[in-house]
Design an enzyme around this catalytic site. Structure first.
Site, PDB file in Angstrom:
ATOM      1  CB  THR A 278      -0.986   0.257   1.233  1.00 41.17           C
ATOM      2  OG1 THR A 278      -1.259  -1.587   1.702  1.00 41.17           O
ATOM      3  CG2 THR A 278      -1.546   1.378   1.597  1.00 41.17           C
ATOM      4  NE  ARG A 306     -10.122  -5.893   4.181  1.00 42.67           N
ATOM      5  CZ  ARG A 306      -9.174  -5.472   4.144  1.00 42.67           C
ATOM      6  NH1 ARG A 306      -8.982  -4.212   2.712  1.00 42.67           N
ATOM      7  NH2 ARG A 306      -8.580  -5.049   4.924  1.00 42.67           N
ATOM      8  N   GLY A 308     -10.762  -1.656   3.116  1.00 35.38           N
ATOM      9  CA  GLY A 308     -10.078  -1.420   4.130  1.00 35.38           C
ATOM     10  C   GLY A 308     -10.198  -0.234   5.257  1.00 35.38           C
ATOM     11  CG  ASP A 309      -6.410   0.817   6.875  1.00 37.45           C
ATOM     12  OD1 ASP A 309      -5.984  -0.259   5.807  1.00 37.45           O
ATOM     13  OD2 ASP A 309      -5.071   1.170   6.933  1.00 37.45           O
ATOM     14  CB  THR A 329       0.633   0.706   4.812  1.00 36.36           C
ATOM     15  OG1 THR A 329       0.559  -0.124   5.130  1.00 36.36           O
ATOM     16  CG2 THR A 329       2.165   0.700   5.318  1.00 36.36           C
ATOM     17  N   GLY A 330      -1.817  -1.353   6.958  1.00 36.28           N
ATOM     18  CA  GLY A 330      -1.253  -3.003   7.681  1.00 36.28           C
ATOM     19  C   GLY A 330      -2.622  -3.111   6.923  1.00 36.28           C
ATOM     20  N   GLY A 332      -6.361  -3.089   7.605  1.00 31.73           N
ATOM     21  CA  GLY A 332      -7.376  -2.539   7.485  1.00 31.73           C
ATOM     22  C   GLY A 332      -8.074  -2.273   8.541  1.00 31.73           C
TER      23      GLY A 332
HETATM   24  N1  ASP Z   1      -4.373  -1.220   4.959  1.00 30.07           N
HETATM   25  C1  ASP Z   1      -4.462  -2.001   4.164  1.00 30.07           C
HETATM   26  C2  ASP Z   1      -5.889  -2.631   3.558  1.00 30.07           C
HETATM   27  O1  ASP Z   1      -6.129  -3.445   5.077  1.00 30.07           O
HETATM   28  C3  ASP Z   1      -3.419  -3.129   3.403  1.00 30.07           C
HETATM   29  C4  ASP Z   1      -1.969  -2.470   3.926  1.00 30.07           C
HETATM   30  O2  ASP Z   1      -1.812  -1.192   3.503  1.00 30.07           O
HETATM   31  O3  ASP Z   1      -1.476  -3.505   3.255  1.00 30.07           O
HETATM   32  O4  ASP Z   1      -6.252  -2.350   2.733  1.00 30.07           O
END
Ligand code: ASP
Length: 412
Positions: A278, A306, A308-309, A329-330, A332
């Site tokens: 991301t 789905r 995410g964040d 990032t992470g 979500g």
């Molecule tokens: N945060 C992103 C999501 O959950 C994925 C990522 O940042 O790696 O969609």
């Protein structure tokens, strides 16, 4: 601030007008009083004529003063009405900052030196450098933080290295659904798109939503209808195909079948870690305005549309000139539940703590306490930065006003 200045100015003018009118009335009254006492029949006629004449002059002066008074009062009201439009730009910076800066990330996860080839490391490093120097030169030439954030993210979206735009991960249905969001710290305006499948640079569409629609978040077919209407190029979905991401999906699906998972399980680190990349950018421009943006393909093997964040304002992206700009990032689901980006800003605002302290608390304590992982990049209104993560690595880079550049991948 500006509004307060105008209010103060208006109050001062009102006070001066009242004072002048009061003195005027006092002088005229005293003359009437003198005339009543001194100009009785049999008293000095010459003196009374002088007083009568002076009374006429004073009456004229009084009318003139009152007219000027009304004129000033009227202008005061207009000064207030004609004051710069400050309502929308809630936090527009008035200072010409003597600093500026930019921070980017290209995703967090189990990024280990032992799993990285030299050539791939060089590829990531040079793409991060290309992206951040592009944004930095925009800021250096007096461009806005929003321009810098958008242009920087575009470079990473166009690279197959990152999980956004061209390099987006695959859904369970073997499609690519993209999310992005952007926020302007000066106005607290924001724009976001979720689940788009034909947009080359989703961050540009998020910006378009912010600037040219009455909404903040558009999703799926509706978002693409809006994009077509605004003249965006619609990509064939095959543009987003990359062999590496497709193989990742196949591996995850194979494992899912083998283990007879009934549903996706992001708990499985193998699945969770098949999605690095991301991208996000935060910037402070020379006018002291902050902006943040994030763009992603989400998580490998995601189903049921789905989201995410990354397109959620307050979770994946947040910017406020009063505090900081953050891009996450992470994992979500956890970043949404912890409202990570806004929480960092709120902790600075309400607790009066520094950006680094707030970022550390959220990323090292609050998110892991829920069971999530990931990281953020952030910059505050004074140019201080944070690049905090609780995973093994995070692609990241920072460049300050002096042009000093830091690029890192692993934990140190
Ligand atoms: N945060 C992103 C999501 O959950 C994925 C990522 O940042 O790696 O969609």
């Amino acid at each position: 601030m500006l509004e307060q200045m105008y209010e103060k100015k208006t109050k001062n003018l009102h006070f001066i007008v009242l004072l002048v009118s009061f003195i005027d009335v006092f002088v005229v009254c005293s003359h009437y009083f003198l005339q009543l006492n001194l100009c009785k029949p049999s008293k000095n006629k010459g003196f009374c004529i002088i007083l009568a004449n002076r009374k006429k002059t004073l009456a004229m002066k009084q009318i003139l003063t009152l007219l000027i008074g009304f004129f000033i009062l009227f202008s005061c009201n207009n000064v207030k009405k004609g004051a710069p439009e400050v309502k929308k730009e809630v936090n527009k910076s008035e200072k010409i900052a003597n600093t500026f800066g930019i921070v980017i990330h290209g995703g967090a996860g189990t990024i280990l030196k032992k799993n990285m080839s030299d050539s791939l490391e060089i590829a990531y490093t040079s793409k991060l450098k290309e992206a951040i120097t592009t944004g930095h030169s925009i800021l250096n030439n007096g461009g806005t933080s929003l321009e810098a954030v958008t242009a920087t993210i575009n470079i990473m979206e166009d690279s197959p290295l990152f999980n956004s735009g061209k390099g987006a991960v695959f859904t369970h249905d073997e499609t690519n659904e993209l999310d992005a969001s952007i926020m302007d710290g000066a106005t607290l305006n924001a724009g976001a798109v979720a689940g788009v499948t034909h947009i080359k640079n989703p961050i540009n569409l998020a910006l378009e939503v912010m600037n040219n629609s009455p909404h903040v978040l558009l999703a799926g077919e509706g978002a693409e209808q809006f994009a077509r209407q605004q003249g965006f190029e619609m990509m064939d979905p095959s543009y987003f195909y990359t062999e590496k991401r497709y193989q990742s999906l196949l591996r995850v699906k194979e494992r899912e079948m083998r283990e007879q998972y009934k549903s996706i399980s992001f708990e499985d680190s193998f699945i969770k870690d098949s999605k690095f990349g991301t991208v996000g950018c935060v910037a402070l421009d020379k006018n002291g305005n902050l902006a943040a943006g994030t763009s992603t393909g989400g998580m490998t093997n995601k189903r049921w549309n789905r989201i995410g964040d990354s397109p959620i304002i307050g979770a994946g992206t947040y910017a406020n000139n009063a505090t900081c700009a953050v891009s996450s990032t992470g994992w979500g689901e956890y970043f949404i539940r912890a409202m990570v980006a806004h929480d960092i800003s709120a902790m600075m605002e309400y607790k009066g703590i520094s950006l680094q302290e707030a970022a550390k608390e959220v990323i090292q304590n609050k998110v892991p306490a829920l069971g999530g992982d990931g990281g953020i990049v952030a910059i505050d209104k004074d140019g201080n930065i944070a690049m905090e993560f609780n995973t093994a690595g995070m692609y990241r880079a920072h460049m300050n006003a002096k042009g000093e550049l830091i690029i890192k991948i692993y934990k140190e």
